[in-house]
Design a protein around this motif. Structure first.
Motif, PDB file in Angstrom:
ATOM      1  N   ALA A 154       0.809  -1.160   0.196  1.00 24.90           N
ATOM      2  CA  ALA A 154      -0.001  -0.120   0.044  1.00 24.90           C
ATOM      3  C   ALA A 154       0.743   1.175   0.043  1.00 24.90           C
ATOM      4  N   LEU A 155       1.970   1.081   0.702  1.00 27.11           N
ATOM      5  CA  LEU A 155       2.934   2.284   0.751  1.00 27.11           C
ATOM      6  C   LEU A 155       3.465   2.625  -0.513  1.00 27.11           C
ATOM      7  N   ALA A 156       3.688   1.624  -0.979  1.00 25.19           N
ATOM      8  CA  ALA A 156       4.531   1.446  -2.476  1.00 25.19           C
ATOM      9  C   ALA A 156       3.865   2.266  -3.434  1.00 25.19           C
ATOM     10  N   VAL A 157       2.460   1.945  -3.303  1.00 25.96           N
ATOM     11  CA  VAL A 157       1.538   2.610  -4.279  1.00 25.96           C
ATOM     12  C   VAL A 157       1.260   3.960  -4.102  1.00 25.96           C
ATOM     13  N   LEU A 158       1.418   4.585  -2.682  1.00 25.98           N
ATOM     14  CA  LEU A 158       1.278   5.987  -2.715  1.00 25.98           C
ATOM     15  C   LEU A 158       2.474   6.631  -2.727  1.00 25.98           C
ATOM     16  N   SER A 159       3.667   5.964  -2.830  1.00 22.38           N
ATOM     17  CA  SER A 159       4.997   6.832  -3.034  1.00 22.38           C
ATOM     18  C   SER A 159       5.080   7.752  -4.252  1.00 22.38           C
ATOM     19  N   GLN A 216       0.435   0.826 -12.901  1.00 18.23           N
ATOM     20  CA  GLN A 216      -0.079   0.100 -11.539  1.00 18.23           C
ATOM     21  C   GLN A 216      -1.053  -0.488 -11.476  1.00 18.23           C
ATOM     22  N   GLY A 217      -2.252  -0.327 -12.458  1.00 19.23           N
ATOM     23  CA  GLY A 217      -3.630  -0.647 -12.480  1.00 19.23           C
ATOM     24  C   GLY A 217      -4.488  -0.216 -11.421  1.00 19.23           C
ATOM     25  N   ARG A 261      -9.403  -1.598  -8.466  1.00 19.03           N
ATOM     26  CA  ARG A 261      -8.122  -1.583  -7.554  1.00 19.03           C
ATOM     27  C   ARG A 261      -7.779  -0.366  -7.067  1.00 19.03           C
ATOM     28  N   GLY A 262      -7.838   0.785  -7.872  1.00 25.71           N
ATOM     29  CA  GLY A 262      -7.449   2.000  -7.267  1.00 25.71           C
ATOM     30  C   GLY A 262      -8.553   2.506  -6.120  1.00 25.71           C
ATOM     31  N   LEU A 263      -9.694   2.133  -6.486  1.00 26.84           N
ATOM     32  CA  LEU A 263     -10.851   2.366  -5.366  1.00 26.84           C
ATOM     33  C   LEU A 263     -10.532   1.692  -3.797  1.00 26.84           C
ATOM     34  N   LEU A 264      -9.657   0.724  -3.794  1.00 28.20           N
ATOM     35  CA  LEU A 264      -9.227  -0.065  -2.770  1.00 28.20           C
ATOM     36  C   LEU A 264      -8.497   0.972  -1.755  1.00 28.20           C
TER      37      LEU A 264
END
Length: 98
Positions: free
Chosen positions: A4-9, A52-53, A74-77
């Motif tokens: 989760a943190l990697a996606v928000l980096s 990243q989808g 996936r993004g809405l998660l």
């Protein structure tokens, strides 16, 4: 947690996600909503989110064609995580001393 943190980096990523949480947005709308964000960084963040989808890129029909972006399932998660980050940040600001 690492995933989760990697996606928000990346600086501005959370703000672009926040804007897309409101529904599909054109590139121009996103740029107008985030005036301090350069076009290069906005393009980079959107491209990364698509790779990243988390988001999908679409084009409207007609003339002129407009590019729109929207979050995938996936993004809405990420919505609960972003809401909690906002609440936590607000709590930290509210409890800050003089």
């Amino acid at each position: 947690m690492e995933a989760a943190l990697a996606v928000l980096s990346g600086r501005w990523t959370t703000l672009v996600l926040r804007e897309l949480m409101h529904g599909p947005r054109s590139y121009g709308d996103l740029s107008g909503s985030l005036p301090r964000l350069s076009d290069k960084v906005l393009s980079d963040r959107l491209r990364t989110m698509v790779e990243q989808g988390l988001a999908e890129r679409g084009e409207t029909t007609g003339f002129p064609t407009r590019t729109t972006y929207s979050l995938t399932d996936r993004g809405l998660l990420l919505r609960p995580l972003l809401v909690e980050l906002y609440r936590t940040g607000q709590g930290l600001l509210d409890t800050r001393g003089p």
